[in-house]
Design a protein around this motif. Structure first.
Motif, PDB file in Angstrom:
ATOM      1  N   ASP A  31      53.601  83.193  87.255  1.00  0.00           N
ATOM      2  CA  ASP A  31      53.170  84.140  86.141  1.00  0.00           C
ATOM      3  C   ASP A  31      52.975  85.458  86.746  1.00  0.00           C
ATOM      4  O   ASP A  31      52.603  86.344  86.170  1.00  0.00           O
ATOM      5  CB  ASP A  31      51.973  83.966  85.496  1.00  0.00           C
ATOM      6  N   LYS A  34      54.676  88.336  84.707  1.00  0.00           N
ATOM      7  CA  LYS A  34      53.973  88.657  83.687  1.00  0.00           C
ATOM      8  C   LYS A  34      52.856  89.661  83.946  1.00  0.00           C
ATOM      9  O   LYS A  34      52.813  90.589  83.143  1.00  0.00           O
ATOM     10  CB  LYS A  34      53.673  87.430  82.808  1.00  0.00           C
ATOM     11  N   SER A  37      54.039  92.940  84.386  1.00  0.00           N
ATOM     12  CA  SER A  37      54.383  93.527  82.987  1.00  0.00           C
ATOM     13  C   SER A  37      53.041  94.187  82.306  1.00  0.00           C
ATOM     14  O   SER A  37      53.144  95.410  81.783  1.00  0.00           O
ATOM     15  CB  SER A  37      54.887  92.614  82.237  1.00  0.00           C
ATOM     16  N   LEU A 262      57.666  89.784  74.630  1.00  0.00           N
ATOM     17  CA  LEU A 262      57.389  90.886  75.361  1.00  0.00           C
ATOM     18  C   LEU A 262      55.770  90.991  75.523  1.00  0.00           C
ATOM     19  O   LEU A 262      54.929  90.565  74.659  1.00  0.00           O
ATOM     20  CB  LEU A 262      57.820  92.188  74.475  1.00  0.00           C
ATOM     21  N   THR A 263      55.420  91.797  76.594  1.00  0.00           N
ATOM     22  CA  THR A 263      53.964  92.126  76.809  1.00  0.00           C
ATOM     23  C   THR A 263      53.627  93.608  76.180  1.00  0.00           C
ATOM     24  O   THR A 263      54.197  94.301  76.448  1.00  0.00           O
ATOM     25  CB  THR A 263      53.751  91.952  78.254  1.00  0.00           C
ATOM     26  N   LYS A 273      58.505  92.910  79.886  1.00  0.00           N
ATOM     27  CA  LYS A 273      58.767  91.560  80.531  1.00  0.00           C
ATOM     28  C   LYS A 273      59.415  91.645  81.503  1.00  0.00           C
ATOM     29  O   LYS A 273      60.460  92.595  82.064  1.00  0.00           O
ATOM     30  CB  LYS A 273      59.158  90.563  79.614  1.00  0.00           C
ATOM     31  N   HIS A 274      59.136  90.836  82.707  1.00  0.00           N
ATOM     32  CA  HIS A 274      60.156  90.684  83.905  1.00  0.00           C
ATOM     33  C   HIS A 274      60.371  89.073  83.980  1.00  0.00           C
ATOM     34  O   HIS A 274      59.659  88.055  83.374  1.00  0.00           O
ATOM     35  CB  HIS A 274      59.061  90.729  85.258  1.00  0.00           C
TER      36      HIS A 274
END
Length: 313
Positions: A31, A34, A37, A262-263, A273-274
């Motif tokens: 993660d 994330k 992000s 999406l964050t 996001k990544h």
């Protein structure tokens, strides 16, 4: 023959094993993208909030993608006679809004790809984070460009009390806007080229602050002066903080944000996001944003040309 076919037991295989095994890929490990992000979303939106607070914008407007925003001029008021006898029908007054221009707000999409080789060579922080910073700055620049284009294209030039250097221009701006917004209590905001304010900063030894990639200072009158090379040199552009609006497409809480994971934070200014693209051995950065800062009333923006200060005899 039968003896030769017997398999040896791998006693080690049946021995007690320790769990979890070493080097196990765990959720916190995977993660990591994330978390990046979230970090970038937070930094972007904190920067925009700082700009919003510094400039004094209090009007936030969440909108749908593709919405057309009307930029208004001064409305025309046909005021009926208010001297009405007792019991008589009160005549109607009519207010006609003046639409000076329109601007459509759309969701903008950006993507950056970082190769596995560059991550291997320079490390994730350099290969991914450094270039993500550059991407975010360009997105911010685009938002500022939209604002400055609208401000400069819609400004009405004023020659009230011919400006005498920056200080004269600020005073003229203040007076002109007090006249335009005579029924409101306003805070004046000025946008100027850095070279037009450089001498004033040097003479007064002012300390600059920064918000959303812009330098600014607050004048003694309470006027906030922002500097940017995106503002044409030779004039200052001014409006009321109360005339500026931030319209945005909520990127994180929308169906789009949920569907693509999406964050975002609670403002939803951007979604990010990544993710890994295994087929090309690349790490992808995805960013979507729909933010438009604009003056609601174009007649509430004034342009004041600067003149050289006359030398003291």
């Amino acid at each position: 023959m039968t003896e030769k076919r017997k398999l040896k037991l791998n006693l080690q295989h049946f021995a007690a094993q320790d769990f979890p095994e070493g080097n196990l890929q765990t959720v916190p490990n995977l993660d990591n993208f994330k978390e990046k992000s979230i970090d970038y979303v937070y930094r972007f939106e904190e920067s925009l909030k700082s700009f919003q607070e510094a400039i004094g914008i209090s009007r936030m407007m969440p909108v749908q993608s593709g919405m057309t925003i009307e930029l208004m001029g001064k409305p025309t008021v046909d005021l009926a006679d208010g001297n009405v006898a007792e019991g008589e029908i009160i005549p109607l007054s009519k207010v006609t809004p003046a639409v000076k221009d329109t601007k459509k707000i759309t969701l903008k999409k950006y993507r950056k790809s970082t190769t596995g080789e560059s991550i291997q060579t320079y490390g994730a922080d350099q290969a991914v984070s450094y270039t993500d910073d550059a991407l975010i700055k360009e997105v911010q620049k685009g938002i500022r460009t939209d604002l400055f284009d609208l401000v400069q294209s819609g400004a009405a030039q004023t020659n009230l009390n011919a400006a005498n250097g920056l200080q004269g221009a600020l005073a003229t701006s203040w007076g002109a806007l007090q006249t335009i917004f005579e029924d409101d209590t306003i805070r004046v905001v000025v946008f100027a080229h850095p070279m037009d304010v450089a001498q004033a900063i040097a003479d007064k030894k002012l300390s600059l602050e920064t918000a959303f990639g812009l330098n600014y200072y607050t004048d003694a009158t309470g006027t906030v002066v922002f500097t940017s090379t995106q503002v044409a040199q030779g004039s200052v552009y001014a409006t009321a903080a109360e005339n500026l609006v931030i319209a945005y497409i909520p990127a994180g809480s929308s169906d789009l944000g949920v569907q693509f994971g999406l964050t975002s934070d609670d403002t939803g200014f951007i979604g990010m996001k990544h993710f890994l693209h295994n087929e090309s051995l690349t790490q992808q950065t995805l960013l979507v944003s729909g933010v438009l800062m604009f003056p609601e009333r174009l007649d509430g923006v004034v342009q004041v040309p600067l003149t050289e200060t006359e030398p003291v005899a």
